[in-house]
Design a protein around this motif. Sequence first.
Motif, PDB file in Angstrom:
ATOM      1  N   PRO A   1      26.111 -13.573  16.300  1.00 30.81           N
ATOM      2  CA  PRO A   1      25.520 -13.777  14.978  1.00 30.81           C
ATOM      3  C   PRO A   1      25.114 -15.224  14.682  1.00 30.81           C
ATOM      4  N   GLU A   2      25.722 -16.202  15.362  1.00 35.66           N
ATOM      5  CA  GLU A   2      25.345 -17.609  15.194  1.00 35.66           C
ATOM      6  C   GLU A   2      23.875 -17.843  15.553  1.00 35.66           C
ATOM      7  N   LEU A   3      23.301 -16.942  16.334  1.00 33.08           N
ATOM      8  CA  LEU A   3      21.943 -17.098  16.845  1.00 33.08           C
ATOM      9  C   LEU A   3      20.889 -16.546  15.888  1.00 33.08           C
ATOM     10  N   PHE A   4      21.320 -15.886  14.809  1.00 29.23           N
ATOM     11  CA  PHE A   4      20.426 -15.180  13.888  1.00 29.23           C
ATOM     12  C   PHE A   4      20.400 -15.843  12.510  1.00 29.23           C
ATOM     13  N   THR A   5      19.305 -15.627  11.799  1.00 29.18           N
ATOM     14  CA  THR A   5      19.233 -16.050  10.407  1.00 29.18           C
ATOM     15  C   THR A   5      20.060 -15.079   9.558  1.00 29.18           C
ATOM     16  N   ASP A   6      20.370 -15.477   8.336  1.00 29.86           N
ATOM     17  CA  ASP A   6      21.173 -14.626   7.448  1.00 29.86           C
ATOM     18  C   ASP A   6      20.487 -13.304   7.125  1.00 29.86           C
ATOM     19  N   ASP A   7      19.146 -13.299   7.102  1.00 27.53           N
ATOM     20  CA  ASP A   7      18.398 -12.085   6.762  1.00 27.53           C
ATOM     21  C   ASP A   7      17.807 -11.390   7.989  1.00 27.53           C
ATOM     22  N   ALA A   8      18.328 -11.708   9.154  1.00 27.67           N
ATOM     23  CA  ALA A   8      17.775 -11.191  10.413  1.00 27.67           C
ATOM     24  C   ALA A   8      17.936  -9.687  10.553  1.00 27.67           C
ATOM     25  N   VAL A   9      17.131  -9.142  11.465  1.00 33.40           N
ATOM     26  CA  VAL A   9      17.217  -7.737  11.854  1.00 33.40           C
ATOM     27  C   VAL A   9      17.391  -7.686  13.363  1.00 33.40           C
ATOM     28  N   LEU A  10      18.395  -6.949  13.802  1.00 32.62           N
ATOM     29  CA  LEU A  10      18.604  -6.663  15.219  1.00 32.62           C
ATOM     30  C   LEU A  10      18.386  -5.174  15.381  1.00 32.62           C
ATOM     31  N   ASP A  11      17.284  -4.816  16.025  1.00 28.26           N
ATOM     32  CA  ASP A  11      16.909  -3.417  16.210  1.00 28.26           C
ATOM     33  C   ASP A  11      17.257  -3.019  17.637  1.00 28.26           C
ATOM     34  N   VAL A  12      18.240  -2.162  17.763  1.00 30.28           N
ATOM     35  CA  VAL A  12      18.700  -1.733  19.086  1.00 30.28           C
ATOM     36  C   VAL A  12      18.365  -0.253  19.248  1.00 30.28           C
ATOM     37  N   GLY A  13      17.321   0.008  20.022  1.00 29.30           N
ATOM     38  CA  GLY A  13      16.928   1.390  20.282  1.00 29.30           C
ATOM     39  C   GLY A  13      16.568   2.179  19.038  1.00 29.30           C
ATOM     40  N   GLY A  14      15.949   1.543  18.065  1.00 23.41           N
ATOM     41  CA  GLY A  14      15.550   2.233  16.847  1.00 23.41           C
ATOM     42  C   GLY A  14      16.594   2.214  15.743  1.00 23.41           C
TER      43      GLY A  14
ATOM     44  N   LEU B   1      19.947  -3.047  12.562  1.00 23.80           N
ATOM     45  CA  LEU B   1      21.085  -3.730  11.964  1.00 23.80           C
ATOM     46  C   LEU B   1      20.486  -4.847  11.113  1.00 23.80           C
ATOM     47  N   THR B   2      20.546  -4.694   9.811  1.00 19.92           N
ATOM     48  CA  THR B   2      19.858  -5.603   8.903  1.00 19.92           C
ATOM     49  C   THR B   2      20.843  -6.505   8.183  1.00 19.92           C
ATOM     50  N   GLY B   3      20.649  -7.803   8.322  1.00 22.01           N
ATOM     51  CA  GLY B   3      21.495  -8.796   7.661  1.00 22.01           C
ATOM     52  C   GLY B   3      22.619  -9.266   8.564  1.00 22.01           C
ATOM     53  N   ILE B   4      23.008 -10.496   8.359  1.00 16.05           N
ATOM     54  CA  ILE B   4      23.995 -11.126   9.237  1.00 16.05           C
ATOM     55  C   ILE B   4      25.351 -10.431   9.190  1.00 16.05           C
ATOM     56  N   ASP B   5      25.753  -9.881   8.049  1.00 10.83           N
ATOM     57  CA  ASP B   5      27.058  -9.222   7.965  1.00 10.83           C
ATOM     58  C   ASP B   5      27.103  -7.953   8.814  1.00 10.83           C
ATOM     59  N   VAL B   6      26.017  -7.212   8.837  1.00  4.98           N
ATOM     60  CA  VAL B   6      25.946  -5.991   9.642  1.00  4.98           C
ATOM     61  C   VAL B   6      25.918  -6.358  11.133  1.00  4.98           C
ATOM     62  N   ILE B   7      25.147  -7.378  11.475  1.00  9.35           N
ATOM     63  CA  ILE B   7      25.098  -7.846  12.867  1.00  9.35           C
ATOM     64  C   ILE B   7      26.477  -8.354  13.284  1.00  9.35           C
ATOM     65  N   ARG B   8      27.126  -9.089  12.406  1.00 12.94           N
ATOM     66  CA  ARG B   8      28.461  -9.629  12.705  1.00 12.94           C
ATOM     67  C   ARG B   8      29.458  -8.497  12.980  1.00 12.94           C
ATOM     68  N   ALA B   9      29.430  -7.438  12.174  1.00 10.51           N
ATOM     69  CA  ALA B   9      30.350  -6.313  12.368  1.00 10.51           C
ATOM     70  C   ALA B   9      30.084  -5.616  13.697  1.00 10.51           C
ATOM     71  N   ALA B  10      28.812  -5.428  14.050  1.00 13.50           N
ATOM     72  CA  ALA B  10      28.472  -4.777  15.321  1.00 13.50           C
ATOM     73  C   ALA B  10      28.922  -5.622  16.504  1.00 13.50           C
ATOM     74  N   MET B  11      28.732  -6.919  16.426  1.00 14.53           N
ATOM     75  CA  MET B  11      29.107  -7.791  17.536  1.00 14.53           C
ATOM     76  C   MET B  11      30.619  -7.989  17.631  1.00 14.53           C
TER      77      MET B  11
END
Length: 133
Positions: free
Chosen positions: A28-41, A44-54
């Motif tokens: 998550p350190e690599l992403f902006t606070d409002d980032a989107v990580l789209d994994v296979g459709g 994961l929207t927002g840093i908190d959601v990305i943080r939980a997944a990682m």
Amino acid sequence: MAEGRLACLNLIHAYNNYIDTGHADRVPELFTDDAVLDVGGRALTGIDVIRAAMKARAANTERRTTHLTSNVQFGDVGERAAAAGSVLLLFVLDATDPRAPTAIVRCKDAFVRLDDGEWRFRRRSLSVVAGTV
């Protein structure tokens, strides 16, 4: 804009290295606070959601992987934003045949340079072309 390209390339490799070395919780350190990580459709929207997944990925110590990125091609690279596409080969090392990639993934990345000069992922989209993740 070579400096911007290098910074973005370093983000791509840091993403891979953090996951492969058991430090997915640092992704998550690599992403902006409002980032989107789209994994296979699955977006994961927002840093908190990305943080939980990682955090969950980091907790899975039984899954050992190696990510190999190639064919990185930058599109627009400006003072504050950049875009790139690449191919990711995923090797799951606990699979039955680790000599072959488990998945081939197309990556589309959008980067942004923050006010402090640091570059971050704004969006990372990973689409499986072959295999499974």
